[in-house]
Motif scaffolding. Structure first.
Motif, PDB file in Angstrom:
ATOM      1  N   VAL A 146       0.736  -0.675  -0.024  1.00 39.34           N
ATOM      2  CA  VAL A 146       0.327  -0.120  -0.118  1.00 39.34           C
ATOM      3  C   VAL A 146       0.904   1.227   0.498  1.00 39.34           C
ATOM      4  O   VAL A 146       0.812   2.808  -0.221  1.00 39.34           O
ATOM      5  CB  VAL A 146      -1.181   0.153   1.257  1.00 39.34           C
ATOM      6  N   TYR A 147       1.988   1.161   0.561  1.00 40.35           N
ATOM      7  CA  TYR A 147       2.857   2.635   0.577  1.00 40.35           C
ATOM      8  C   TYR A 147       4.202   2.166   0.757  1.00 40.35           C
ATOM      9  O   TYR A 147       5.346   3.163   0.662  1.00 40.35           O
ATOM     10  CB  TYR A 147       2.918   2.652   2.130  1.00 40.35           C
TER      11      TYR A 147
ATOM     12  N   ALA B 115       4.584  -5.864  11.852  1.00 37.03           N
ATOM     13  CA  ALA B 115       3.324  -4.884  12.405  1.00 37.03           C
ATOM     14  C   ALA B 115       4.492  -3.927  11.334  1.00 37.03           C
ATOM     15  O   ALA B 115       4.610  -3.807  10.297  1.00 37.03           O
ATOM     16  CB  ALA B 115       4.180  -3.677  13.909  1.00 37.03           C
ATOM     17  N   PHE B 116       2.990  -3.151  10.134  1.00 37.79           N
ATOM     18  CA  PHE B 116       2.655  -1.769   9.140  1.00 37.79           C
ATOM     19  C   PHE B 116       3.177  -0.713   9.435  1.00 37.79           C
ATOM     20  O   PHE B 116       2.301  -0.419  10.412  1.00 37.79           O
ATOM     21  CB  PHE B 116       2.304  -2.740   7.931  1.00 37.79           C
TER      22      PHE B 116
ATOM     23  N   PHE C 133      -1.977   1.184   8.249  1.00 39.88           N
ATOM     24  CA  PHE C 133      -1.567   0.277   9.544  1.00 39.88           C
ATOM     25  C   PHE C 133      -0.858   0.389  10.351  1.00 39.88           C
ATOM     26  O   PHE C 133      -1.087  -0.061  11.309  1.00 39.88           O
ATOM     27  CB  PHE C 133      -0.941  -0.989   8.988  1.00 39.88           C
ATOM     28  N   LYS C 134       0.347   1.528  10.750  1.00 39.71           N
ATOM     29  CA  LYS C 134       0.471   2.182  11.723  1.00 39.71           C
ATOM     30  C   LYS C 134      -0.038   1.807  13.405  1.00 39.71           C
ATOM     31  O   LYS C 134      -1.104   2.402  13.385  1.00 39.71           O
ATOM     32  CB  LYS C 134       1.104   3.172  11.567  1.00 39.71           C
TER      33      LYS C 134
ATOM     34  N   MET D 283      -6.677  -7.048   6.645  1.00 37.76           N
ATOM     35  CA  MET D 283      -5.442  -5.680   6.045  1.00 37.76           C
ATOM     36  C   MET D 283      -5.727  -6.581   5.100  1.00 37.76           C
ATOM     37  O   MET D 283      -5.259  -5.442   3.463  1.00 37.76           O
ATOM     38  CB  MET D 283      -3.992  -5.744   6.468  1.00 37.76           C
ATOM     39  N   MET D 284      -5.571  -7.849   4.174  1.00 42.98           N
ATOM     40  CA  MET D 284      -5.443  -7.865   2.925  1.00 42.98           C
ATOM     41  C   MET D 284      -6.611  -7.069   1.582  1.00 42.98           C
ATOM     42  O   MET D 284      -6.263  -6.888   0.945  1.00 42.98           O
ATOM     43  CB  MET D 284      -5.375  -9.741   2.600  1.00 42.98           C
TER      44      MET D 284
END
Length: 255
Positions: free
Chosen positions: A181-182, A207-208, A212-213, A221-222
């Motif tokens: 995503v980022y 952790a992302f 999503f932080k 999240m997928m």
């Protein structure tokens, strides 16, 4: 109801309470492949698969740690051999890229151990889930080609165009995490990788960042990850979701 497969998660690293919460009232149909780091990890993943039938355990030794003793690896392989009927794949296995960045780590023993797992995957007719990024991918491809391995999954892969071209030529699979995503690096990589050789994963509880932080990593999240891939591929979300599901189902022989 939409169908998702998390192709690479460390479910054993979550507490029982976190797992119950994760699976409570899911808004989609979920299957997942939970990879292992050692024999204790493998045993917990096996136990979880008996509680949750949609959990498919893979057994192996994660390379980002000190090499096991001969006794420990013999014990693990013997245990794996006893539980072949419950084993979705050999994994997570590979080479220690991040551990090696600290210096002082010799690759020789890790290469020997990986080759042993590759030979077992072929003997047992199981897929193999690989931890192999950047320059290590060429070494791993050498081993896979040496033993004529066809069902190889490079999870959360990162690497140069030469490695990507070789992996595509060999029909190896890759998977992407929510960092698609980022992270431009991942976005550029998946742009050229064939959609029919891709899977989605979370690698939870890793952790992302980005949106999503500070959020616990969850298979939900997928949806965001796959939406990003659909935009990159200029393809409808439903089509991409279906293709990824079918890829993972076929690769890991998920019912």
């Amino acid at each position: 109801m939409d169908k998702y497969i998390d192709s690479h998660i460390h479910l054993d690293k979550y507490t029982d309470e976190e797992i119950e919460e994760m699976f409570d009232c899911l808004p989609f149909q979920l299957s997942l492949v939970t990879v292992s780091c050692d024999i204790a990890s493998s045993k917990r993943n096996l136990a979880l698969s008996k509680i949750y039938p949609f959990v498919k355990p893979a057994f192996g030794f994660h390379p980002e740690q000190d090499l096991p003793s001969d006794h420990d690896i013999s014990e693990l392989i013997s245990w794996m051999n006893l539980h072949l009927d419950h084993m979705a794949a050999v994994g997570e296995v590979g080479l220690p890229y991040y551990l090696r960045s600290d210096g002082g780590i010799q690759l020789g023993g890790y290469i020997e151990l990986l080759e042993e797992f590759i030979k077992l995957a072929k003997k047992w007719n199981k897929p193999i889930a690989l931890h192999s990024v950047y320059d290590d991918a060429q070494t791993v491809c050498d081993l896979l080609e040496k033993h004529s391995i066809q069902k190889a999954h490079f999870h959360w892969f990162k690497g140069d165009s030469a490695a990507v071209s070789r992996m595509i030529a060999n029909d190896y699979y890759i998977s992407f995490t929510p960092d698609i995503v980022y992270e431009k690096e991942i976005q550029n990589l998946v742009r050229d990788y064939p959609l029919d050789k891709m899977m989605a994963e979370t690698d939870g509880p890793w952790a992302f960042e980005g949106p999503f932080k500070n959020k616990p990593t969850h298979p939900a999240m997928m949806a965001h990850s796959i939406s990003t891939l659909a935009e990159i591929k200029h393809t409808a979300f439903d089509s991409v979701l279906r293709q990824l599901h079918d890829n993972s189902k076929s690769f890991y022989n998920i019912d």
